[in-house]
Design a protein around this motif. Structure first.
Motif, PDB file in Angstrom:
ATOM      1  N   MET A  72     -12.201  12.802  16.506  1.00 40.88           N
ATOM      2  CA  MET A  72     -13.103  11.826  17.072  1.00 40.88           C
ATOM      3  C   MET A  72     -12.445  10.460  16.928  1.00 40.88           C
ATOM      4  N   ASN A  73     -12.195   9.811  18.035  1.00 45.57           N
ATOM      5  CA  ASN A  73     -11.583   8.487  18.038  1.00 45.57           C
ATOM      6  C   ASN A  73     -12.341   7.577  18.967  1.00 45.57           C
ATOM      7  N   LEU A  74     -12.682   6.403  18.512  1.00 43.66           N
ATOM      8  CA  LEU A  74     -13.285   5.378  19.349  1.00 43.66           C
ATOM      9  C   LEU A  74     -12.368   4.182  19.263  1.00 43.66           C
ATOM     10  N   VAL A  75     -11.823   3.781  20.387  1.00 44.86           N
ATOM     11  CA  VAL A  75     -10.976   2.609  20.413  1.00 44.86           C
ATOM     12  C   VAL A  75     -11.680   1.569  21.257  1.00 44.86           C
ATOM     13  N   LYS A  76     -11.754   0.350  20.757  1.00 41.61           N
ATOM     14  CA  LYS A  76     -12.460  -0.706  21.475  1.00 41.61           C
ATOM     15  C   LYS A  76     -11.792  -0.969  22.809  1.00 41.61           C
ATOM     16  N   SER A  77     -12.599  -1.020  23.847  1.00 41.86           N
ATOM     17  CA  SER A  77     -12.053  -1.257  25.176  1.00 41.86           C
ATOM     18  C   SER A  77     -11.521  -2.670  25.325  1.00 41.86           C
ATOM     19  N   HIS A  78     -12.079  -3.635  24.599  1.00 44.67           N
ATOM     20  CA  HIS A  78     -11.620  -4.999  24.794  1.00 44.67           C
ATOM     21  C   HIS A  78     -10.230  -5.250  24.206  1.00 44.67           C
ATOM     22  N   ASP A  79      -9.665  -4.270  23.488  1.00 46.11           N
ATOM     23  CA  ASP A  79      -8.292  -4.404  23.012  1.00 46.11           C
ATOM     24  C   ASP A  79      -7.292  -4.192  24.145  1.00 46.11           C
ATOM     25  N   THR A  80      -7.693  -3.467  25.197  1.00 48.15           N
ATOM     26  CA  THR A  80      -6.738  -3.056  26.206  1.00 48.15           C
ATOM     27  C   THR A  80      -6.869  -3.787  27.529  1.00 48.15           C
ATOM     28  N   HIS A  81      -7.966  -4.506  27.752  1.00 44.70           N
ATOM     29  CA  HIS A  81      -8.085  -5.239  29.000  1.00 44.70           C
ATOM     30  C   HIS A  81      -9.021  -6.426  28.844  1.00 44.70           C
ATOM     31  N   GLN A  82      -8.970  -7.312  29.826  1.00 47.99           N
ATOM     32  CA  GLN A  82      -9.821  -8.500  29.815  1.00 47.99           C
ATOM     33  C   GLN A  82     -11.215  -8.107  30.256  1.00 47.99           C
ATOM     34  N   GLU A  83     -12.224  -8.514  29.524  1.00 42.35           N
ATOM     35  CA  GLU A  83     -13.596  -8.177  29.868  1.00 42.35           C
ATOM     36  C   GLU A  83     -14.243  -9.307  30.635  1.00 42.35           C
ATOM     37  N   SER A  84     -15.142  -8.949  31.543  1.00 36.18           N
ATOM     38  CA  SER A  84     -15.933  -9.969  32.219  1.00 36.18           C
ATOM     39  C   SER A  84     -17.031 -10.422  31.275  1.00 36.18           C
ATOM     40  N   GLY A  85     -17.674 -11.535  31.581  1.00 39.61           N
ATOM     41  CA  GLY A  85     -18.761 -12.037  30.748  1.00 39.61           C
ATOM     42  C   GLY A  85     -19.872 -11.030  30.604  1.00 39.61           C
ATOM     43  N   GLU A  86     -20.163 -10.276  31.695  1.00 38.50           N
ATOM     44  CA  GLU A  86     -21.231  -9.276  31.648  1.00 38.50           C
ATOM     45  C   GLU A  86     -20.862  -8.134  30.708  1.00 38.50           C
ATOM     46  N   ASP A  87     -19.602  -7.669  30.766  1.00 39.16           N
ATOM     47  CA  ASP A  87     -19.154  -6.603  29.872  1.00 39.16           C
ATOM     48  C   ASP A  87     -19.245  -7.052  28.422  1.00 39.16           C
ATOM     49  N   ASN A  88     -18.866  -8.301  28.139  1.00 43.50           N
ATOM     50  CA  ASN A  88     -18.915  -8.834  26.785  1.00 43.50           C
ATOM     51  C   ASN A  88     -20.361  -8.912  26.292  1.00 43.50           C
ATOM     52  N   ALA A  89     -21.283  -9.325  27.160  1.00 41.13           N
ATOM     53  CA  ALA A  89     -22.697  -9.384  26.781  1.00 41.13           C
ATOM     54  C   ALA A  89     -23.222  -7.988  26.468  1.00 41.13           C
ATOM     55  N   ASP A  90     -22.798  -6.985  27.255  1.00 40.98           N
ATOM     56  CA  ASP A  90     -23.205  -5.602  26.982  1.00 40.98           C
ATOM     57  C   ASP A  90     -22.680  -5.150  25.626  1.00 40.98           C
ATOM     58  N   ALA A  91     -21.408  -5.493  25.329  1.00 41.34           N
ATOM     59  CA  ALA A  91     -20.808  -5.091  24.058  1.00 41.34           C
ATOM     60  C   ALA A  91     -21.529  -5.725  22.881  1.00 41.34           C
ATOM     61  N   LEU A  92     -22.041  -6.938  23.061  1.00 42.13           N
ATOM     62  CA  LEU A  92     -22.760  -7.606  21.972  1.00 42.13           C
ATOM     63  C   LEU A  92     -24.061  -6.898  21.619  1.00 42.13           C
ATOM     64  N   SER A  93     -24.594  -6.104  22.526  1.00 42.71           N
ATOM     65  CA  SER A  93     -25.846  -5.405  22.237  1.00 42.71           C
ATOM     66  C   SER A  93     -25.605  -3.927  21.927  1.00 42.71           C
ATOM     67  N   GLN A  94     -24.351  -3.522  21.767  1.00 42.83           N
ATOM     68  CA  GLN A  94     -24.043  -2.130  21.452  1.00 42.83           C
ATOM     69  C   GLN A  94     -23.643  -1.999  19.986  1.00 42.83           C
ATOM     70  N   TYR A  95     -24.157  -0.960  19.366  1.00 40.14           N
ATOM     71  CA  TYR A  95     -23.940  -0.724  17.939  1.00 40.14           C
ATOM     72  C   TYR A  95     -23.577   0.736  17.721  1.00 40.14           C
ATOM     73  N   LEU A  96     -22.656   0.972  16.800  1.00 42.41           N
ATOM     74  CA  LEU A  96     -22.346   2.329  16.372  1.00 42.41           C
ATOM     75  C   LEU A  96     -23.353   2.696  15.295  1.00 42.41           C
ATOM     76  N   SER A  97     -24.067   3.794  15.491  1.00 45.23           N
ATOM     77  CA  SER A  97     -25.036   4.233  14.479  1.00 45.23           C
ATOM     78  C   SER A  97     -24.431   5.372  13.662  1.00 45.23           C
ATOM     79  N   PHE A  98     -24.771   5.380  12.372  1.00 43.53           N
ATOM     80  CA  PHE A  98     -24.241   6.390  11.460  1.00 43.53           C
ATOM     81  C   PHE A  98     -25.236   6.602  10.327  1.00 43.53           C
ATOM     82  N   GLN A  99     -24.983   7.638   9.528  1.00 44.95           N
ATOM     83  CA  GLN A  99     -25.864   8.014   8.424  1.00 44.95           C
ATOM     84  C   GLN A  99     -25.162   7.838   7.089  1.00 44.95           C
ATOM     85  N   ILE A 100     -25.926   7.342   6.122  1.00 41.98           N
ATOM     86  CA  ILE A 100     -25.500   7.300   4.721  1.00 41.98           C
ATOM     87  C   ILE A 100     -26.696   7.770   3.905  1.00 41.98           C
TER      88      ILE A 100
END
Length: 184
Positions: free
Chosen positions: A1-29
């Protein structure tokens, strides 16, 4: 399982960046749900060989070799004052980037040991409520807010606050001691 941030590989538009700001990785502890903003996450790896380092605080699980880099691994359960994470087939290391005090573009790579990774969830900024003043089983300064998901809440972590300045000194010592060991 690998998740690599998309913004490392290309330029994001303002809309994509706003979407990323509201996205969270959820996990259990320890049966509780937590989340971290995806912009802090570099990738997720399955738990593998972790080398323990003597004389470190109990929440520092050890270090891993990630493509030649020494990466400290923090057991979030221990950091939150709980018993150590029980390693099983679903245990993961979430690799995050923390801002480094050395410069504005420098980051510190750090692994967070979690019981299991769930999914990426969308939580709009208006659905992230202030942390409660009572009832949390972890320090309130570790909590950025309470993300509202349908009829449930998820604890959104304040990643830079999870490790204090003193804790980061321990982490930096891990990097330097590993470099010295490699030089010998």
């Amino acid at each position: 399982m690998n998740l690599v941030k998309s913004h490392d590989t290309h330029q994001e538009s303002g809309e994509d960046n706003a979407d990323a700001l509201s996205q969270y990785l959820s996990f259990q502890i320890k049966g509780e749900s937590y989340a971290i903003g995806i912009l802090s996450i570099r990738e997720i790896i399955q738990y593998g060989r972790v080398t323990s380092v003597p004389m470190m605080p109990d929440f520092i699980h050890g270090v891993i070799n990630l493509r030649g880099a020494v990466v400290p691994v923090i057991d979030l359960a221990r950091r939150f004052g709980k018993s150590a994470t029980q390693i099983n087939r679903r245990t993961c290391v979430v690799l995050i980037e923390l801002p480094n005090e050395g410069g504005e573009n420098e980051t510190q790579l750090l692994g967070l040991l979690v019981d299991t990774v769930n999914e990426v969830v969308d939580i709009p900024p208006e659905a992230v409520l202030p942390p409660p003043a009572f009832g949390s089983r972890i320090r309130s300064d570790f909590i950025l807010g309470m993300g509202k998901l349908a009829d449930d809440f998820i604890i959104v972590l304040n990643v830079p606050r999870i490790l204090s300045r003193g804790d980061m000194e321990w982490v930096n010592q891990l990097d330097h001691s590993a470099l010295k060991a490699d030089a010998n």
